[in-house]
Write an enzyme that holds these catalytic residues in place. Sequence first.
Site, short mmCIF file in Angstrom:
data_model
loop_
_atom_site.label_atom_id
_atom_site.label_comp_id
_atom_site.label_asym_id
_atom_site.label_seq_id
_atom_site.Cartn_x
_atom_site.Cartn_y
_atom_site.Cartn_z
N CYS A 31 20.13 44.63 18.75
CA CYS A 31 20.55 43.25 18.50
C CYS A 31 21.72 42.80 19.36
CB CYS A 31 20.93 43.07 17.03
SG CYS A 31 19.87 43.91 15.85
N ASP A 244 15.01 39.40 20.67
CA ASP A 244 16.07 40.21 21.27
C ASP A 244 15.69 41.68 21.43
OD1 ASP A 244 16.13 40.64 18.56
OD2 ASP A 244 18.29 40.48 18.34
N ASN A 245 14.61 42.11 20.82
CA ASN A 245 14.13 43.48 21.04
C ASN A 245 12.74 43.64 20.46
OD1 ASN A 245 16.54 43.87 18.64
ND2 ASN A 245 14.47 44.50 18.08
#
Length: 472
Positions: A31, A244-245
Site C-alpha cells: 500500500c 496500488d498492488n
Amino acid sequence: PLLQTPMKKTNALIAQMGVTFLNAYVPSALCCPSRASILTGKYPHNHHVVNNTLEGNCSSKSWQKIQEPNTFPALLKSMCGYQTFFAGKYLNEEKNSKYYNYTLSVNGKARRHGENYSVDYLTDVLANMSLDFLEYKSNFEPFFMMISTPAPHSPWTAAPQYKNSFQNVSAPRNSNFNIHGKNKHWLIRQAKTPMTNSSIQFLDDAYRKRWQTLLSVDDLVEKLVKKLENHGELDNTYIFYTSDNGFHTGQFSLPIDKRQLYEFDIKVPLLVRGPGIKPNQTNKMLVANIDLGPTILDIAGYDLNKTQMDGMSLLPLLRGDKNVTWRSDFLVEYQGEGYNGSDPTCPGLGPGVTHCFPDCVCEDSYNNTYACVRTMSTSWDLQYCEFDDREVFVEVYNLTADPHQINNIAKTIDQEILEKMNYRLMMLQSCSGATCRTPGVFDPGYRFDPRLMFSNHGIRARRFSTRSLSSI
C-alpha cells in the site's frame, strides 16, 4: 482483463470507451510505497517509502516536508491552477481500511461514522462526497479528483445488497496454486504444502468477499461517469482506473497477502478513457504507476523537465502516436517488515517475521528485502531478482515459457544474460529522474561494462541495508 471480474460497469464505461493497458505494474507491491510512487512519480528508493511502517517512512514528517509538496496533485494545485479533491485512503497513517465505525479527516476536521449502511458505508460515503465536489466545484477552473477506496481491502465487508453475490466463485486454480515453491526464497519455501482445507476455505471466502466489496466500487464509477455526463463534462475529462498492488490467494501455498515479487502481486489493472483516446483499445507497452503523475501533469500542460519524476508520460500512448520510444524494463523493490519479537499468533517461529496467518504461514519478514528488473521486449520476457539475505538469493524467470513463475532458472540461464541483468539492476537501483529511463538490456543503445560488475551479485554493497536476523 476486467471481463472476468465483478467490475462490469467499469469495464463498459472506462475499458470499452478507452484503452486497457495489458502490462501495467507497480514498483512495490504494498500500500504505502505504491501509493507514494503514484503521488510522486518516483521509485521507492527515491521517495524513500519502503514499507508500511513509520520507520519505513510511511506518512513520516520527512515525507510530508520533502516529498509531499512535489507530488503531482500538489503541483496541479500550486502551479497549474487546478481545483483538487481527494477522498479515501491516502497513506497508511490514515487508518481507513474499514467499512464501518471509522473516523474521516474532512479538511482537517474529524468526522465519526457508525454502522448504519445508508449513511456510513465507506465506499458509498466516498462516492457521495465525490459527487458533491463535482456538483459544487467552480466551472471556470480545471479540476483533478482522486478517489481511493479501501475496497477490496480486508475486512472485506460487503454492502448488504451484495452479501450473497458470487456464491460459486472461488480463487483461481492456476498451475502455481497450492504447490511447493521450490528453488525460491526461503519465505516461499516455508509455506505449508498442501494447504489445509481450512486455509483453502479461508482464501476462497476472502476472494469471494473481495469481489462483493468491488460491486460498490463499480457503482461508484457509474455514479461519477453519469454525473460528468449530466454536467456535459464527460467528453473533456480523463478517467484513470487502477490499483496500488495485486494480491495472491494460494499461489505457492501462500494463503492471502501481497508484497511478493511475482506477477500476481506486482501486476495491476490500468484503464483510461478521455479526449483523443479511441474506444475499446488495448496496449501491450510496459507501464508502471510511476507514469501516472507525469501523464496527468503532461495533460495539464506542465513542463515535466521541471520535475524529478522517474516515470514517463503515457500521453503519446493514449493518443495512439506512432513510433513512440518506450521502456523495456522497470525496477521492483521492497524492504521487508517483521516483528522485533515473536509473532504473537505463532510464538514458536521466533522473531523477524509477520503476517503469519492462517496456519502460521508467514507472508513477510525483515529479510524479505529484494530488488528486481522486470524486462519485456520483443525477444525476452524476463524477471531477475536479488534478495538481501544471508543466501543473497537470486530468482530468474522466463515468463514466455513459464508465465506462472514456477521454475527459477537462475542457475541455468546464459551467464552473459545473467550478468547484464545484474548490471541493469545495479543501474536502476541508483537511478533518478531521466537516468531511470535509459535503454534496457535488450534495447539498441544499451551499454554494458562488465568491469563494473560486483561479485556474488553484491546486492548488499548497493542499495539495501542488511537486516538479516539470526533466526532467519
